[in-house]
Enzyme design. Structure first.
Site, PDB file in Angstrom:
ATOM      1  N   LYS A   1     -22.725 -23.613 -21.772  1.00  0.00           N
ATOM      2  CA  LYS A   1     -21.408 -22.506 -22.085  1.00  0.00           C
ATOM      3  C   LYS A   1     -20.275 -23.530 -22.495  1.00  0.00           C
ATOM      4  CE  LYS A   1     -22.715 -19.268 -18.541  1.00  0.00           C
ATOM      5  NZ  LYS A   1     -22.188 -18.910 -17.102  1.00  0.00           N
TER       6      LYS A   1
ATOM      7  N   LYS B   1     -18.392 -24.803 -20.489  1.00  0.00           N
ATOM      8  CA  LYS B   1     -17.341 -24.283 -19.416  1.00  0.00           C
ATOM      9  C   LYS B   1     -17.051 -25.425 -18.359  1.00  0.00           C
ATOM     10  CE  LYS B   1     -17.360 -19.312 -18.801  1.00  0.00           C
ATOM     11  NZ  LYS B   1     -17.907 -18.455 -17.880  1.00  0.00           N
TER      12      LYS B   1
END
Length: 132
Positions: free
Chosen positions: A45, A47
């Site tokens: 992701k 992230k």
């Protein structure tokens, strides 16, 4: 016993997360929460979380609606988890609408719940950056 599962990062835990978990638990008797690992968040992701996986896991475990926390390590594990944990209902936010309908073929009900519109981790991070 009706088993429900949901997935998420649960970084910067807020009342939108609690609303989701409360509504997910109301759909069954036993709520399993798969919390994304740090590696999965970064590799899949892109992230970076404020809290580590272990810290996020502890936070989610402390919520009264949650019966079990497991790690989410890949996109593909959902089918496995449905069978491994004898899941009846898969729950996720409605921003994923239609993406997990394939779990219906595994004999699992799929429910997309509306998000709490005025709050999100992204919004919190954005507003904190503005205030710097």
């Amino acid at each position: 016993m009706k088993r429900v599962i949901t997935y998420g990062t649960f970084d910067l835990l807020h009342y939108g997360h609690i609303n989701l978990l409360r509504r997910a638990k109301a759909l069954g008797d036993y709520l399993i929460v798969a919390v994304s690992t740090d590696e999965f968040n970064w590799n899949e992701k892109q992230k970076k979380c404020y809290f580590s996986y272990e810290e996020r896991k502890q936070l989610v475990e402390a919520i009264r609606y949650v019966d079990l926390v497991i790690p989410e390590e890949s996109w593909d594990q959902k089918k496995f988890d449905v069978h491994e944990y004898h899941v009846d209902t898969f729950v996720i936010g409605d921003d994923w609408e239609g993406k997990f309908d394939f779990l219906k073929d595994e004999g699992c009900e799929v429910v997309y719940l509306p998000r709490t519109p005025e709050i999100s981790t992204t919004k919190i991070k954005s507003e904190l950056n503005v205030k710097k």
